[in-house]
Design a protein around this motif. Sequence first.
Motif, PDB file in Angstrom:
ATOM      1  N   PHE A   1      37.351  33.980  25.859  1.00 27.83           N
ATOM      2  CA  PHE A   1      37.401  32.633  26.367  1.00 27.83           C
ATOM      3  C   PHE A   1      36.860  32.546  27.492  1.00 27.83           C
ATOM      4  N   ILE A   2      35.772  31.404  27.584  1.00 31.50           N
ATOM      5  CA  ILE A   2      35.056  31.250  28.908  1.00 31.50           C
ATOM      6  C   ILE A   2      35.870  29.865  29.673  1.00 31.50           C
ATOM      7  N   PHE A   3      36.595  30.316  30.302  1.00 32.99           N
ATOM      8  CA  PHE A   3      37.474  29.131  31.009  1.00 32.99           C
ATOM      9  C   PHE A   3      36.639  28.481  32.019  1.00 32.99           C
ATOM     10  N   SER A   4      35.777  29.052  32.647  1.00 39.37           N
ATOM     11  CA  SER A   4      35.048  28.435  33.720  1.00 39.37           C
ATOM     12  C   SER A   4      34.204  27.149  33.011  1.00 39.37           C
ATOM     13  N   GLU A   5      34.206  26.954  31.807  1.00 36.92           N
ATOM     14  CA  GLU A   5      33.669  25.727  31.162  1.00 36.92           C
ATOM     15  C   GLU A   5      34.521  24.617  31.326  1.00 36.92           C
ATOM     16  N   LEU A   6      35.816  24.746  31.555  1.00 35.13           N
ATOM     17  CA  LEU A   6      36.821  23.815  31.697  1.00 35.13           C
ATOM     18  C   LEU A   6      37.061  23.497  33.213  1.00 35.13           C
ATOM     19  N   ILE A   7      36.545  24.193  34.062  1.00 34.10           N
ATOM     20  CA  ILE A   7      36.630  23.967  35.428  1.00 34.10           C
ATOM     21  C   ILE A   7      35.543  23.244  36.099  1.00 34.10           C
ATOM     22  N   GLN A   8      35.609  22.291  36.920  1.00 28.19           N
ATOM     23  CA  GLN A   8      34.696  21.807  37.541  1.00 28.19           C
ATOM     24  C   GLN A   8      33.727  22.361  38.557  1.00 28.19           C
ATOM     25  N   LYS A   9      32.342  22.139  38.087  1.00 28.66           N
ATOM     26  CA  LYS A   9      31.379  23.139  39.023  1.00 28.66           C
ATOM     27  C   LYS A   9      31.762  23.076  40.480  1.00 28.66           C
ATOM     28  N   ASN A  10      31.667  24.144  40.625  1.00 26.30           N
ATOM     29  CA  ASN A  10      31.976  24.671  42.286  1.00 26.30           C
ATOM     30  C   ASN A  10      30.946  25.708  42.952  1.00 26.30           C
ATOM     31  N   THR A  11      30.774  25.985  44.147  1.00 28.13           N
ATOM     32  CA  THR A  11      29.954  26.888  44.735  1.00 28.13           C
ATOM     33  C   THR A  11      30.630  28.309  44.776  1.00 28.13           C
ATOM     34  N   PHE A  12      31.907  28.280  44.419  1.00 31.89           N
ATOM     35  CA  PHE A  12      32.855  29.560  44.549  1.00 31.89           C
ATOM     36  C   PHE A  12      32.590  30.209  43.047  1.00 31.89           C
TER      37      PHE A  12
ATOM     38  N   SER B   1      31.457  30.548  39.492  1.00 35.66           N
ATOM     39  CA  SER B   1      30.348  29.920  38.692  1.00 35.66           C
ATOM     40  C   SER B   1      30.325  30.378  37.096  1.00 35.66           C
ATOM     41  N   TYR B   2      31.047  31.512  36.889  1.00 44.19           N
ATOM     42  CA  TYR B   2      31.384  31.830  35.265  1.00 44.19           C
ATOM     43  C   TYR B   2      32.684  32.684  35.507  1.00 44.19           C
ATOM     44  N   GLY B   3      33.454  32.449  34.413  1.00 42.31           N
ATOM     45  CA  GLY B   3      34.602  33.005  34.141  1.00 42.31           C
ATOM     46  C   GLY B   3      34.751  33.301  32.451  1.00 42.31           C
ATOM     47  N   LYS B   4      35.198  34.512  32.137  1.00 44.96           N
ATOM     48  CA  LYS B   4      35.413  34.794  31.142  1.00 44.96           C
ATOM     49  C   LYS B   4      36.686  35.717  30.725  1.00 44.96           C
ATOM     50  N   LEU B   5      37.513  35.591  29.878  1.00 43.70           N
ATOM     51  CA  LEU B   5      38.467  36.359  29.400  1.00 43.70           C
ATOM     52  C   LEU B   5      38.121  37.210  28.069  1.00 43.70           C
ATOM     53  N   ARG B   6      38.390  38.445  27.673  1.00 40.49           N
ATOM     54  CA  ARG B   6      38.455  38.812  26.723  1.00 40.49           C
ATOM     55  C   ARG B   6      39.323  39.907  26.114  1.00 40.49           C
ATOM     56  N   GLY B   7      39.555  40.050  24.699  1.00 43.37           N
ATOM     57  CA  GLY B   7      40.722  40.990  24.272  1.00 43.37           C
ATOM     58  C   GLY B   7      40.513  41.452  22.986  1.00 43.37           C
TER      59      GLY B   7
ATOM     60  N   GLU C   1      41.380  46.714  23.905  1.00 45.00           N
ATOM     61  CA  GLU C   1      40.503  46.463  25.184  1.00 45.00           C
ATOM     62  C   GLU C   1      40.939  45.058  25.536  1.00 45.00           C
ATOM     63  N   LEU C   2      41.190  44.831  26.984  1.00 43.30           N
ATOM     64  CA  LEU C   2      41.453  43.583  27.641  1.00 43.30           C
ATOM     65  C   LEU C   2      40.319  43.612  28.850  1.00 43.30           C
ATOM     66  N   GLY C   3      39.879  42.369  29.029  1.00 40.64           N
ATOM     67  CA  GLY C   3      38.746  42.391  30.233  1.00 40.64           C
ATOM     68  C   GLY C   3      38.448  41.068  30.692  1.00 40.64           C
ATOM     69  N   THR C   4      37.799  40.991  31.865  1.00 48.09           N
ATOM     70  CA  THR C   4      37.396  39.687  32.465  1.00 48.09           C
ATOM     71  C   THR C   4      35.738  39.936  32.890  1.00 48.09           C
ATOM     72  N   GLU C   5      35.250  38.837  32.828  1.00 48.94           N
ATOM     73  CA  GLU C   5      33.882  38.647  33.668  1.00 48.94           C
ATOM     74  C   GLU C   5      34.038  37.430  34.326  1.00 48.94           C
ATOM     75  N   LEU C   6      33.523  37.729  35.758  1.00 51.23           N
ATOM     76  CA  LEU C   6      33.643  36.948  36.843  1.00 51.23           C
ATOM     77  C   LEU C   6      32.046  36.651  37.419  1.00 51.23           C
ATOM     78  N   GLY C   7      31.545  35.359  37.578  1.00 54.81           N
ATOM     79  CA  GLY C   7      30.427  35.250  38.566  1.00 54.81           C
ATOM     80  C   GLY C   7      30.826  34.373  39.695  1.00 54.81           C
ATOM     81  N   PHE C   8      30.322  34.674  40.912  1.00 56.45           N
ATOM     82  CA  PHE C   8      30.553  33.860  42.110  1.00 56.45           C
ATOM     83  C   PHE C   8      29.502  33.513  42.770  1.00 56.45           C
TER      84      PHE C   8
ATOM     85  N   SER D   1      28.909  39.438  40.723  1.00 58.68           N
ATOM     86  CA  SER D   1      29.595  39.555  39.595  1.00 58.68           C
ATOM     87  C   SER D   1      30.238  40.635  39.495  1.00 58.68           C
ATOM     88  N   LEU D   2      31.408  40.339  38.588  1.00 64.53           N
ATOM     89  CA  LEU D   2      32.708  41.309  38.616  1.00 64.53           C
ATOM     90  C   LEU D   2      32.937  41.424  37.073  1.00 64.53           C
TER      91      LEU D   2
END
Length: 678
Positions: free
Chosen positions: A275-286, A288-294, A344-351, A357-358
């Motif tokens: 689930f790429i939840f960052s697509e549902l969040i208004q673009k911001n400078t903090f 940049s990208y957010g993903k949850l996976r399982g 496996e459970l994980g997340t990918e985050l970009g700032f 990136s995390l």
Amino acid sequence: MNIENAHRKNNRLSFSGDVDVNSKMNISSNIAYQDRSTQNNPNEGYGSLGANIFQWWQAQLDLDKLKNYRQGGNIVSWNISSPRNPTPKYWDSPYFELYENVKNQDRKSIVGNIAINYKFTNDLQTILTLNKTYEINNFDSRQAFGGLETPSYSESSWYKDRNLLTGRLLYEKELGQISLSATTGFEFDQFKLESTGASSKNGLTVPDYYSIRTSKERPDYFNSITKTKGRALYGSLTLGFKKILFLDTNLRKDWSSTAKIGDNSVFTKGATLSFIFSELIQKNTFLSYGKLRGGFAQAPRFPGPYALSETYGILNSYDDKAVLSTSSTIFNKNLKGGIREEIELGTELGFFDNKLSLDVTYFSKTDKNLPTQLSLDPTTGYSSVLVNSGEQSYKGFEIGISGSPIKNELFSWNSKFNFATLERKVIKLAEGLTQTDQRYLSDRWGGLVLRDKVGDRWGEVYGTKVKEINGKKVLNSSANYVTETNQSLGNFLPDFTGGFINSFKYKNLTLDIDMDFQVGGKYFSITQMFINYSGLGTPTVGNNNLGNPKRNPVTGGSSPSYVLAANAGADSGGTYIEGVDENGKDVAYYVDTQRWWGNQFGNISDFSYHASYLSVRNIKLGYTFPNSITKKIGFKNLKLSGYVNNAFLLFSALPNIDPSQIEQVYNNVNFMEGGQLL
């Protein structure tokens, strides 16, 4: 370490290309060929040249004088057996080893594939691929005349051939806000490994001529062939919604020739939701990208070749009669494939516009009823049995952080850091069995076993250990440690591992530095045991607590080997040892240094060390030539690079031992270091 008369020549040739046969068909191919020859590939471990230098060497020797090991038509050595016996004692001269006991290896390999891609429509295509891996190796080695060992010669060769044919039918379609991708396919896998060789026996008949035909007695021959076949059918389905939500599912069935006849298949399945939840969040400078996976996945594990029935080794004939050898393992005709499951459970985050990136992953794996080898009581006449049994779990985290702290037109700095943990436990062995041992060090060296015990962490090592009372080591009345066998020495698995990669660029100049580290784990250093046993270790020199040289005689007692510290003479030498007696009372001795370290032979616990380390693994420096220069000489681009591998060991429990390079591996157990070439 730079080794004389050791070199490697490596030639590589690769090809990659494709051609459009027509508007629907494309044929592509990738082929890589390697031709490598090696002379005197350095051995590591006890008994090697490295072990000689680091564990037994006489530091007062002039190495340059040892180069002249041929004098007056004879082979000479510094370490003669006796005044009347000039043959070497224990070791050949290092130069004799390098220039006379020569080893050669020739390796040729080809790895390639050819693929045919046919498009029926824009949405439907099929891909047929043939993968080929072929490798042949030839070896020869000799023990030269005039050395410690009986002159000998051996040669061997083996080749490996694998053919993998795969076919896929792929359908991709965009259905409004839904994307669909479906695949079905098959695999045919065929593998063959064949080896053959021969070695001389009890010497050679012609001085300085090395061949199998000049063996004094009938040579020893060996030959082995291993063949396996595998088949698989699979299908997968991927659904995407608005490029936000994705579901991947797969089914697969594998067959193997190594499993039970009539029951040699394993069915596996898997699914992943992201689930790429960052697509549902208004673009911001903090953010940049957010993903949850399982996800959930299964993978097959089949028995090794020829595990279903007894196989026999063919030995040299005796009195014109065939001689066969039997295995100490009980084979099992009912051995089947098993399954490894993973969640496996994980997340990918970009700032900050993905400048930072995390990636965080938690995994949990379980092995159930895999083909495994369990130890047996030797009184049964066998050492082990093959069964489908047991359960083990693997749990841990994997964390990755990457970013660009500095980035402008002149200078950039990119950095990556990763960190991983692993907890592996033994959940179950077999009905009525709570532990099983696998011996991989003889009792002569203190005995060492890897023990699987229900409820314990996998990787526990047991062996000889110094007895302790309230944390203090026990000494007997003869000033020796009291030892106990079959004691836990720790776990060879690390608590966590990681790496740190940094890339710097200034104009056309680049610098890459790769570091890695490990925290936790244990290993047994044979080198440390023997350098003290032989008197080369720093603990064997210097002054003792009385201010006297440790190697001076022990004084003040009735024994020349040891004395109670309270009774020692003011001029007493010896190594100071303290602990408790067998009643738990404090006691201390001065012990003859040679005697003390000689008695520590096989005392594994005192030569077991933490395997933590920090290493600069690779350094690479490169320069990219400007286009104004490359265009003049007909190149599109040109880069000149130099690199160093295994550059620096920044930290280790033993400064002369790199735990990541432990070379003595027994059934994938890296617990023993036997003589590294640093």
